[in-house]
Design a protein around this motif. Structure first.
Motif, PDB file in Angstrom:
ATOM      1  N   VAL A   1      37.971  40.856  10.157  1.00  0.00           N
ATOM      2  CA  VAL A   1      39.015  40.148   9.422  1.00  0.00           C
ATOM      3  C   VAL A   1      40.305  40.060  10.236  1.00  0.00           C
ATOM      4  N   THR A   2      40.661  41.152  10.924  1.00  0.00           N
ATOM      5  CA  THR A   2      41.944  41.188  11.635  1.00  0.00           C
ATOM      6  C   THR A   2      41.837  40.733  13.087  1.00  0.00           C
ATOM      7  N   ALA A   3      40.647  40.417  13.579  1.00  0.00           N
ATOM      8  CA  ALA A   3      40.504  39.993  14.978  1.00  0.00           C
ATOM      9  C   ALA A   3      41.227  38.667  15.209  1.00  0.00           C
ATOM     10  N   LYS A   4      41.707  38.488  16.418  1.00  0.00           N
ATOM     11  CA  LYS A   4      42.403  37.260  16.780  1.00  0.00           C
ATOM     12  C   LYS A   4      41.431  36.077  16.724  1.00  0.00           C
ATOM     13  N   GLY A   5      41.835  35.027  16.048  1.00  0.00           N
ATOM     14  CA  GLY A   5      40.983  33.852  15.895  1.00  0.00           C
ATOM     15  C   GLY A   5      39.979  33.977  14.770  1.00  0.00           C
ATOM     16  N   SER A   6      40.127  34.989  13.903  1.00  0.00           N
ATOM     17  CA  SER A   6      39.202  35.183  12.782  1.00  0.00           C
ATOM     18  C   SER A   6      40.003  35.430  11.510  1.00  0.00           C
ATOM     19  N   SER A   7      39.313  35.463  10.394  1.00  0.00           N
ATOM     20  CA  SER A   7      39.934  35.745   9.098  1.00  0.00           C
ATOM     21  C   SER A   7      38.833  36.141   8.126  1.00  0.00           C
ATOM     22  N   ALA A   8      39.213  36.338   6.860  1.00  0.00           N
ATOM     23  CA  ALA A   8      38.226  36.704   5.843  1.00  0.00           C
ATOM     24  C   ALA A   8      37.224  35.587   5.592  1.00  0.00           C
ATOM     25  N   GLU A   9      37.514  34.380   6.038  1.00  0.00           N
ATOM     26  CA  GLU A   9      36.593  33.262   5.841  1.00  0.00           C
ATOM     27  C   GLU A   9      35.302  33.435   6.639  1.00  0.00           C
ATOM     28  N   ILE A  10      35.311  34.366   7.598  1.00  0.00           N
ATOM     29  CA  ILE A  10      34.102  34.603   8.382  1.00  0.00           C
ATOM     30  C   ILE A  10      33.032  35.322   7.569  1.00  0.00           C
ATOM     31  N   ILE A  11      33.420  36.078   6.537  1.00  0.00           N
ATOM     32  CA  ILE A  11      32.487  36.956   5.825  1.00  0.00           C
ATOM     33  C   ILE A  11      31.363  36.184   5.140  1.00  0.00           C
ATOM     34  N   PRO A  12      31.621  35.112   4.381  1.00  0.00           N
ATOM     35  CA  PRO A  12      30.491  34.400   3.759  1.00  0.00           C
ATOM     36  C   PRO A  12      29.479  33.878   4.776  1.00  0.00           C
ATOM     37  N   PHE A  13      29.947  33.327   5.885  1.00  0.00           N
ATOM     38  CA  PHE A  13      29.031  32.823   6.909  1.00  0.00           C
ATOM     39  C   PHE A  13      28.279  33.971   7.581  1.00  0.00           C
ATOM     40  N   LEU A  14      28.967  35.074   7.779  1.00  0.00           N
ATOM     41  CA  LEU A  14      28.353  36.225   8.442  1.00  0.00           C
ATOM     42  C   LEU A  14      27.233  36.819   7.594  1.00  0.00           C
ATOM     43  N   LYS A  15      27.470  36.912   6.283  1.00  0.00           N
ATOM     44  CA  LYS A  15      26.448  37.483   5.400  1.00  0.00           C
ATOM     45  C   LYS A  15      25.214  36.591   5.307  1.00  0.00           C
ATOM     46  N   THR A  16      25.436  35.294   5.318  1.00  0.00           N
ATOM     47  CA  THR A  16      24.314  34.369   5.115  1.00  0.00           C
ATOM     48  C   THR A  16      23.527  34.129   6.389  1.00  0.00           C
ATOM     49  N   TRP A  17      24.204  33.868   7.502  1.00  0.00           N
ATOM     50  CA  TRP A  17      23.531  33.386   8.708  1.00  0.00           C
ATOM     51  C   TRP A  17      23.294  34.451   9.769  1.00  0.00           C
ATOM     52  N   VAL A  18      23.848  35.648   9.592  1.00  0.00           N
ATOM     53  CA  VAL A  18      23.621  36.725  10.564  1.00  0.00           C
ATOM     54  C   VAL A  18      23.008  37.945   9.888  1.00  0.00           C
TER      55      VAL A  18
END
Length: 653
Positions: A136-153
């Motif tokens: 979430v706190t990484a540069k160039g990322s946000s909490a919006e990564i979580i839904p995609f991460l759970k589904t596709w990874v």
């Protein structure tokens, strides 16, 4: 002679006594002992103890006592069994040592299992908090990564592990399988903290990710972030798998292998309470390491140092788990006196396909309502949690600050869940299933409305919140934290027990098919449904912030449907539960009639029912309460039967 009988039992009578006692004299000598319990023949018989208890060696043998149904009985008298204690048979008649009312041999298993569970949950809390901080706190990322991460990874990795684990289980022993699965986890977390994270600026394709983001637009921030911070995403997936693999598969699989059913009923609930204690302590640990940055000189990466400390603890406790597992297999399970679980027959469980599961769900209103509960929880908790984490990053952009807050969050969650588990029994007993089942959606509804109201109408409320030293963003973060804390605590303490209780009054076919259908359709749909909704909103409206009003409306609809399903299920559950209670009540007199049979007459060969031998006068080992007048005649019945058998055999010899 009497002293010899008292000291050594009947089997030590001399072969040629000087005086031959009559049956009446022997009866008078034996009848004054009121503590002669009669019990069923047990392992003693295989050791030859039956003959020493029921007959006199070298003087002929009389028939052992037997119950009315043909079971062999024996007199479990300490004096008569003195020979057995001194011989090989005594090895099986050792008095069990107890501590706090629990057998020592049982504690040899339970205490190591409790320590293993504590270490596993301690690690899981650290990993769960750290994975969110990284992605979430990484540069160039946000909490919006979580839904995609759970589904596709995360989901493909889980399926891949399932296939790999099944193949390994076919070729490896249980111990080798345990080490083969857990050691790669420990190695990865150690390598990540000390190697991958320090090199992240070199191994992440930041420049290429920037070009992709510029070409595709900000709405694809989530998918591109997975590519940008691939090592952090790998950590996220491994931390998620630790919860599902090490806890569910390795620990509970091992615990179920070595514990009996009675031990599980007694100690498994304590493991649940211990898990929340681990949550509290691990939350404090995360808080401590996250605050190390405050004492560091400028230019030092405080988060890297904190990460090394936390991953060092994870590795240390990981090897501690392996050590406990090895010690239990080497020193505990080899103990012959250890209670062994009964062999379990593998039941043929019917597996329903996707279409068949859907048809069954649609055909039964009861199962349909139960499925609504499961799907609604999975979707609603994901809708709120991801939105809350996006605001949490806005309030605490630094990894150390974010991690410190998550440490406090985990501690509060552990305390709240521990308290709710203690209150859940009172709630279920006093208010019933319906109230208990509706507490979780009610909590989600109230806190969810407050959270989204602060996000949508925060500016008009700013002056009022300022009087409390709060900004609209900080107030939303606190309300969202309360929402997650109380939702999870009520889920673990009330929602899960109510869901399992709902299966109890169903007939066997509906119970099996309904659970299979919910496992196949509803669990995956609930877990991925929220993520899919968020992905659609992000790609449609450009960002999670722009889709907040729509997410709030979807949450309201889902929770209201959840409450309606819970109310409908309560009406059906109450009817079925009452019918089952009436059936049990109607069957109770029949069971009592079977127990309270008429006492049969003595057959002259010492044949008496077991229940007669266990009245209040002789110890009542079976909890049997004698009928009126039975107490005065019972001892005489035992002695006469025993004396007549002894006298007849004496005359024959």
């Amino acid at each position: 002679m009497e002293a010899l009988i008292q000291a050594h039992g009947l089997s030590h009578l001399p072969s040629s006594p000087k005086t031959q006692p009559s049956a009446r004299r022997l009866k008078s000598r034996l009848s004054f002992r009121p503590t002669i319990p009669i019990c069923k023949s047990s392992p003693f018989e295989s050791k030859g103890l039956t003959n020493s208890l029921h007959g006199i060696r070298n003087r002929g043998k009389f028939q052992p006592l037997s119950s009315g149904n043909g079971d062999r009985l024996q007199i479990c008298k300490a004096a008569a069994a003195s020979e057995a204690f001194s011989g090989d048979s005594g090895k099986e008649i050792q008095k069990s040592n107890k501590f706090l009312g629990v057998d020592i041999v049982t504690l040899k298993k339970i205490i190591p299992l409790g320590l293993m569970f504590f270490c596993i949950l301690f690690n899981y809390t650290i990993l769960r908090d750290t994975k969110d901080v990284l992605v979430v706190t990484a540069k160039g990322s946000s909490a919006e990564i979580i839904p995609f991460l759970k589904t596709w990874v995360n989901l493909p990795m889980a399926f891949g592990f399932m296939i790999l684990y099944g193949n390994l289980a076919n070729v490896l022993s249980k111990e080798a399988l345990f080490y083969t699965v857990i050691v790669p986890f420990i190695a990865f977390f150690g390598i990540f903290g000390f190697v991958l994270y320090p090199l992240s600026s070199y191994i992440h394709p930041t420049a290429l990710a920037d070009k992709l983001l510029a070409a595709l637009g900000p709405r694809f921030l989530g998918p591109i972030a997975i590519f940008r911070i691939w090592s952090f995403c790998l950590f996220y997936v491994m931390a998620e798998l630790w919860g599902s693999v090490v806890i569910s598969v390795l620990f509970w699989g091992f615990a179920n292998q070595i514990t009996t059913v009675d031990e599980a009923k007694q100690f498994y609930p304590l493991f649940g309470l211990g898990a929340n204690v681990a949550l509290v302590f691990s939350g404090r640990t995360v808080k401590y390491f996250s605050n190390l940055r405050k004492n560091l000189p400028p230019g030092v990466d405080g988060w890297a140092l904190s990460l090394k400390g936390m991953m060092g603890i994870v590795v240390l406790l990981g090897f501690t788990i392996c050590g406990i597992y090895w010690a239990v297999n080497t020193f505990v399970l080899t103990d012959a006196s250890l209670p062994k679980p009964a062999p379990r027959k593998k039941k043929e469980k019917r597996k329903l396909g996707m279409m068949e599961s859907m048809k069954f769900l649609l055909s039964s209103r009861y199962v349909r309502d139960l499925a609504t509960l499961v799907v609604a929880y999975g979707i609603s908790i994901n809708l709120v949690e991801v939105t809350w984490k996006s605001k949490l990053k806005a309030q605490y952009p630094s990894p150390n600050e974010y991690s410190s807050f998550m440490g406090d969050f985990s501690t509060c969650t552990g305390i709240a869940t521990f308290t709710m588990m203690l209150l859940s029994r009172v709630i279920l007993r006093r208010y019933g299933w319906g109230v208990a089942a509706m507490i979780t959606p009610t909590v989600l509804l109230l806190t969810g409305v407050g959270f989204f109201a602060l996000l949508l109408f925060g500016e008009p409320l700013a002056p009022m919140l300022g009087t409390f030293g709060l900004t609209p963003l900080l107030a939303a973060v606190y309300v969202g934290a309360l929402q997650n804390i109380f939702s999870k605590s009520s889920k673990y303490s009330l929602f899960d027990p109510c869901k399992e209780m709902a299966y109890i009054p169903l007939d066997e076919e509906t119970k099996v098919k309904g659970k299979a259908a919910i496992d196949v359709v509803c669990n995956p749909l609930g877990k991925s449904g929220g993520a899919l909704i968020q992905q659609f909103m992000i790609l449609t409206f450009g960002s999670l912030a722009n889709s907040t009003p729509y997410l709030g409306g979807i949450l309201l609809v889902i929770v209201l449907a959840w409450l309606a399903a819970a109310r409908s299920l309560d009406s059906q559950f109450s009817v079925l539960a009452k019918e089952e209670l009436l059936q049990e009540t109607a069957a109770a007199p029949e069971k009592q009639a079977l127990v309270a049979k008429e006492v049969p007459e003595d057959d002259g060969n010492g044949s008496i029912p077991v229940e007669q031998a266990h009245d209040s006068k002789v110890g009542n080992g079976l909890g049997y309460k004698p009928v009126s007048g039975e107490e005065s005649t019972l001892g005489e019945t035992v002695d006469e039967g025993f004396g007549s058998s002894f006298e007849s055999k004496r005359q024959q010899s």
